[in-house]
Write a protein that holds these residues in place. Structure first.
Motif, mmCIF file in Angstrom:
data_model
loop_
_atom_site.group_PDB
_atom_site.id
_atom_site.type_symbol
_atom_site.label_atom_id
_atom_site.label_comp_id
_atom_site.label_asym_id
_atom_site.label_seq_id
_atom_site.Cartn_x
_atom_site.Cartn_y
_atom_site.Cartn_z
ATOM 1 N N GLU A 25 -7.685 -0.883 3.197
ATOM 2 C CA GLU A 25 -6.635 -1.584 2.124
ATOM 3 C C GLU A 25 -5.420 -1.916 2.837
ATOM 4 O O GLU A 25 -4.682 -2.818 2.661
ATOM 5 C CB GLU A 25 -6.649 -0.845 0.888
ATOM 6 C CG GLU A 25 -7.822 -0.783 0.047
ATOM 7 C CD GLU A 25 -7.578 0.255 -1.286
ATOM 8 O OE1 GLU A 25 -6.536 1.113 -1.273
ATOM 9 O OE2 GLU A 25 -8.343 0.136 -2.184
ATOM 10 N N ILE A 26 -4.827 -0.858 3.575
ATOM 11 C CA ILE A 26 -3.577 -0.884 4.314
ATOM 12 C C ILE A 26 -3.828 -1.829 5.351
ATOM 13 O O ILE A 26 -3.109 -2.884 5.690
ATOM 14 C CB ILE A 26 -3.400 0.471 4.940
ATOM 15 C CG1 ILE A 26 -3.030 1.345 3.699
ATOM 16 C CG2 ILE A 26 -1.901 0.475 5.817
ATOM 17 C CD1 ILE A 26 -2.736 2.998 4.300
ATOM 18 N N TRP A 29 -3.842 -5.445 3.831
ATOM 19 C CA TRP A 29 -2.588 -5.938 3.597
ATOM 20 C C TRP A 29 -1.689 -6.346 4.738
ATOM 21 O O TRP A 29 -0.937 -7.313 4.739
ATOM 22 C CB TRP A 29 -1.786 -4.905 2.952
ATOM 23 C CG TRP A 29 -0.421 -5.289 2.397
ATOM 24 C CD1 TRP A 29 -0.108 -5.618 1.250
ATOM 25 C CD2 TRP A 29 0.780 -5.125 3.098
ATOM 26 N NE1 TRP A 29 1.428 -5.738 1.004
ATOM 27 C CE2 TRP A 29 1.860 -5.383 2.105
ATOM 28 C CE3 TRP A 29 1.151 -4.512 4.356
ATOM 29 C CZ2 TRP A 29 3.072 -5.188 2.386
ATOM 30 C CZ3 TRP A 29 2.412 -4.298 4.619
ATOM 31 C CH2 TRP A 29 3.368 -4.793 3.566
ATOM 32 N N LYS A 67 -3.984 6.288 9.849
ATOM 33 C CA LYS A 67 -2.992 6.294 8.385
ATOM 34 C C LYS A 67 -1.841 6.467 8.689
ATOM 35 O O LYS A 67 -0.817 5.481 8.063
ATOM 36 C CB LYS A 67 -3.862 6.892 7.369
ATOM 37 C CG LYS A 67 -3.334 6.540 5.959
ATOM 38 C CD LYS A 67 -4.284 7.240 4.850
ATOM 39 C CE LYS A 67 -3.809 6.829 3.575
ATOM 40 N NZ LYS A 67 -4.568 7.420 2.347
ATOM 41 N N SER A 113 -3.443 4.866 -0.885
ATOM 42 C CA SER A 113 -4.366 3.556 -0.403
ATOM 43 C C SER A 113 -5.415 3.963 0.574
ATOM 44 O O SER A 113 -5.146 5.097 1.463
ATOM 45 C CB SER A 113 -3.640 2.209 -0.144
ATOM 46 O OG SER A 113 -2.620 2.142 -1.146
ATOM 47 N N LYS A 114 -6.441 3.366 0.709
ATOM 48 C CA LYS A 114 -7.357 3.659 1.848
ATOM 49 C C LYS A 114 -6.885 2.954 3.078
ATOM 50 O O LYS A 114 -6.262 1.765 2.851
ATOM 51 C CB LYS A 114 -8.776 3.057 1.313
ATOM 52 C CG LYS A 114 -9.409 3.964 0.157
ATOM 53 C CD LYS A 114 -11.000 3.245 -0.190
ATOM 54 C CE LYS A 114 -11.437 4.281 -1.406
ATOM 55 N NZ LYS A 114 -12.722 3.559 -1.727
ATOM 56 N N PRO A 131 0.887 -1.169 0.045
ATOM 57 C CA PRO A 131 0.027 0.119 -0.122
ATOM 58 C C PRO A 131 0.761 1.257 0.011
ATOM 59 O O PRO A 131 1.927 1.081 0.386
ATOM 60 C CB PRO A 131 -0.842 -0.131 1.309
ATOM 61 C CG PRO A 131 -0.869 -1.632 1.597
ATOM 62 C CD PRO A 131 0.765 -2.220 1.139
ATOM 63 N N THR A 132 0.154 2.118 -0.487
ATOM 64 C CA THR A 132 0.854 3.773 -0.747
ATOM 65 C C THR A 132 0.046 4.779 0.225
ATOM 66 O O THR A 132 -0.906 4.227 0.623
ATOM 67 C CB THR A 132 1.370 3.903 -2.043
ATOM 68 O OG1 THR A 132 0.047 4.344 -2.589
ATOM 69 C CG2 THR A 132 2.306 2.913 -2.765
#
Length: 464
Positions: free
Chosen positions: A292-293, A296, A310, A288-289, A284-285
């Motif tokens: 999503e993080i 992962w 975040k 990313s939501k 994720p970057t």
């Protein structure tokens, strides 16, 4: 062997001739025959004082003369060792990086005299700079500065290590190094100059560039990979040609034209184009939501508190981010091939760049009138020989060795310079501070280690 008479000597001889001619025409000696100095001055066109000084020098040195100033002693030249030379090199870099000023002999000389105890002349300093590889010439692009950034230099060292280790193996154990790349050419690509006259107009350039063709190929010291040439027309005339080449087109070329024509497991060298580096295990970057993080992190068995926000979650991702697995590496690896990527800004390590130049010149030389540029390109590539490839690879090997040898010397000298400067710059107050407590000493160590950690993160950060 007769010596060449210099212009000053020729002038003297001419004056003597004119004086003798005048006396011959007059039928008598024109000056007092007893006054030898005056007669000599009249004949040579020099003053009496000059004649006297020359006569005195001749009598003193038994008729042997030397050019005035030829043996003049200049400023003492300091005997410089490798450390001194490295320190002068660092002073040049200091002007650029710290003072933000262009170094010249005028402003560099007082600095090296004061800081390094240099006692040579400005001309001697000029020769030293030349011996260190510096030259006063037209400014370049910022590529030379970019390639010495720590993360770029580390990737170059890693690349050279792999390539040179393979080259140093016994011949029967070496893998063939295959270089691939993409380029482009417009249908209007022609020579810029040609022979022409009033009657023969020669080649005419089109105002419009015309259709653009994308070219993909690969080769090695043995020549082009057979049947690997791909030429197709692009449709986007505004963007860079890389926009015409995408993950799908590149993967299709690799699987259908490159892999089937490679005879044995090889080292595949490619650059860092986006379609060369599609990541399978992408982390994720910042875009990313949060969901999503977290997903992962869970999939990778990384524990975290659900209350983390975040930025904190992204820090966890950065700490546990695995080495990237590239899709194309995976495809080529399944067939026994090893992918090696060129360090950024180092297209000079890819011999196919030289081959592009040869091919484009051949294409331009036959592109007269309404030639089919695709047919001309195919013919040009078929005309490039294994000898052309061998010479291009040989040129690149020379550059590889220069990078490798320069790196070994430069980094060793830089490390020695840093150590010496660190020792010399320790002041009493710093010593008192560091001896106050163990905490001060450990703090200094932590700063040093944090610097190394920062370097390692920048080197292996796939976002570069």
């Amino acid at each position: 062997m007769n010596k060449t008479i210099r212009s000053s000597g020729r002038v003297v001889i001419y004056h003597v001739f004119l004086r003798c001619l005048a006396e011959s025409q007059a039928g008598q000696v024109l000056s007092d025959i007893e006054d030898v100095y005056q007669r000599t001055a009249d004949m040579t066109g020099k003053s009496v004082n000059t004649v006297r000084k020359i006569v005195e020098e001749g009598e003193k040195n038994n008729g042997i003369f030397s050019t005035p100033g030829k043996n003049r002693k200049g400023r003492p030249k300091k005997d410089l060792d490798n450390f001194d030379l490295c320190a002068i090199r660092q002073k040049v870099h200091f002007f650029y990086s710290v003072k933000k000023q262009v170094p010249t002999l005028r402003n560099l000389l007082p600095v090296v005299r004061e800081d390094l105890g240099y006692d040579g002349s400005r001309e001697h300093l000029r020769k030293i700079l030349h011996s260190l590889g510096f030259s006063y010439k037209k400014c370049k692009t910022d590529r030379s500065a970019l390639i010495e950034k720590p993360n770029i230099a580390a990737k170059r060292e890693q690349y050279l290590k792999i390539i040179m280790e393979n080259r140093n193996l016994p011949l029967e154990l070496q893998k063939e190094i295959i270089y691939l790349d993409e380029s482009y050419i417009h249908s209007s690509y022609k020579l810029k100059k040609c022979w022409q006259s009033v009657d023969v107009s020669g080649v005419k350039h089109n105002i419009s560039k015309g259709k653009r063709y994308i070219i993909v190929h690969a080769g090695s010291e043995k020549g082009f990979v057979p049947n690997a040439l791909l030429i197709f027309s692009g449709t986007n005339k505004n963007d860079d040609y890389h926009s015409e080449m995408n993950k799908y087109n590149f993967t299709k070329w690799v699987t259908e034209k490159l892999i089937p024509n490679l005879r044995e497991p090889s080292i595949i060298v490619m650059d860092n184009a986006p379609y060369h580096s599609v990541v399978l295990n992408k982390a994720p970057t910042s875009i990313s939501k949060v969901a999503e993080i977290k997903l992962w992190l869970l999939e990778n068995n990384i524990t975290f508190e659900d209350s983390l926000r975040k930025p904190q979650l992204l820090m966890l991702v950065k700490q546990h981010k695995p080495e990237p697995i590239y899709e194309i590496d995976h495809i080529l690896g399944d067939h026994g091939h090893t992918v090696v990527r060129l360090p950024p800004y180092h297209c000079d390590l890819n011999p196919i760049e030289l081959i592009w130049g040869i091919a484009k010149h051949k294409i331009a030389s036959v592109n007269v009138g309404s030639s089919d540029i695709k047919v001309a390109a195919e013919q040009a590539f078929s005309d490039i020989t294994a000898e052309d490839w061998k010479n291009s690879c040989k040129h690149v090997m020379k550059i590889e060795k220069e990078y490798y040898d320069r790196g070994a010397i430069m980094y060793e000298q830089m490390e020695q310079l840093v150590i010496n400067l660190r020792d010399d710059s320790s002041s009493d107050s710093e010593l008192e501070y560091s001896s106050d407590s163990e905490g001060a000493g450990s703090s200094s160590q932590n700063v040093s280690f944090s610097g190394i950690e920062y370097l390692d993160e920048s080197v292996f950060d796939s976002s570069d």
